[in-house]
Design a protein around this motif. Structure first.
Motif, short mmCIF file in Angstrom:
data_model
loop_
_atom_site.label_atom_id
_atom_site.label_comp_id
_atom_site.label_asym_id
_atom_site.label_seq_id
_atom_site.Cartn_x
_atom_site.Cartn_y
_atom_site.Cartn_z
N ALA A 19 -1.27 1.45 -4.06
CA ALA A 19 -0.08 1.34 -4.90
C ALA A 19 -0.31 0.38 -6.06
O ALA A 19 0.11 0.63 -7.19
CB ALA A 19 1.11 0.89 -4.06
N ARG A 23 -0.25 1.35 -9.94
CA ARG A 23 0.59 0.63 -10.90
C ARG A 23 -0.23 0.21 -12.10
O ARG A 23 0.25 0.26 -13.24
CB ARG A 23 1.23 -0.59 -10.21
N ILE A 28 3.70 5.48 -12.03
CA ILE A 28 4.86 4.90 -11.37
C ILE A 28 5.35 5.74 -10.17
O ILE A 28 5.60 5.17 -9.11
CB ILE A 28 6.01 4.66 -12.38
N THR A 31 3.04 5.09 -7.41
CA THR A 31 3.19 3.71 -6.98
C THR A 31 4.36 3.57 -6.01
O THR A 31 4.25 2.93 -4.97
CB THR A 31 3.41 2.78 -8.19
N VAL A 32 5.48 4.16 -6.37
CA VAL A 32 6.68 4.04 -5.54
C VAL A 32 6.48 4.71 -4.19
O VAL A 32 6.75 4.11 -3.13
CB VAL A 32 7.90 4.64 -6.27
N ILE A 36 6.06 2.57 -0.72
CA ILE A 36 7.02 2.68 0.38
C ILE A 36 6.31 3.03 1.68
O ILE A 36 6.59 2.44 2.73
CB ILE A 36 8.11 3.72 0.04
#
Length: 72
Positions: A19, A23, A28, A31-32, A36
Motif C-alpha cells: 500500500a 501510494r 490511490i 492503496t485504499v 484496508i
C-alpha cells in the motif's frame, strides 16, 4: 501465537508495504483496498495474540489456584 496469527501478521505487514508503494506511485484506489486488507490482517494477528495471551494467563491462574488447594 498460532500459525494462522503469524501468517496474518506477515501477510498484513506485506500488504501495508504494498500500500505504501502504491501510494508512492499515486495509485490511490489500490492503496485504499490493499491498505484496508493489510490492516485487517494485522488486526487478526493482534486478536490472535491477545486470545492466546489470555488463555496462557488463565492457565497460570488455574495452576496457582490448584497449587494452593493442594498445599492446604
Amino acid at each position: 501465537m498460532s500459525g494462522l496469527g503469524r501468517w496474518s501478521l506477515w501477510i498484513g505487514l506485506g500488504l501495508i508495504v504494498v500500500a505504501v508503494l502504491a501510494r508512492a506511485l499515486d495509485l490511490i484506489p489500490v492503496t485504499v483496498i490493499v491498505g484496508i486488507l493489510g490492516l485487517i490482517g494485522v488486526g487478526m494477528a493482534g486478536y490472535d495474540w491477545l486470545y492466546y495471551a489470555t488463555q496462557r494467563a488463565d492457565r497460570r491462574r488455574r495452576a496457582r489456584k490448584a497449587e494452593r488447594e493442594q498445599g492446604r
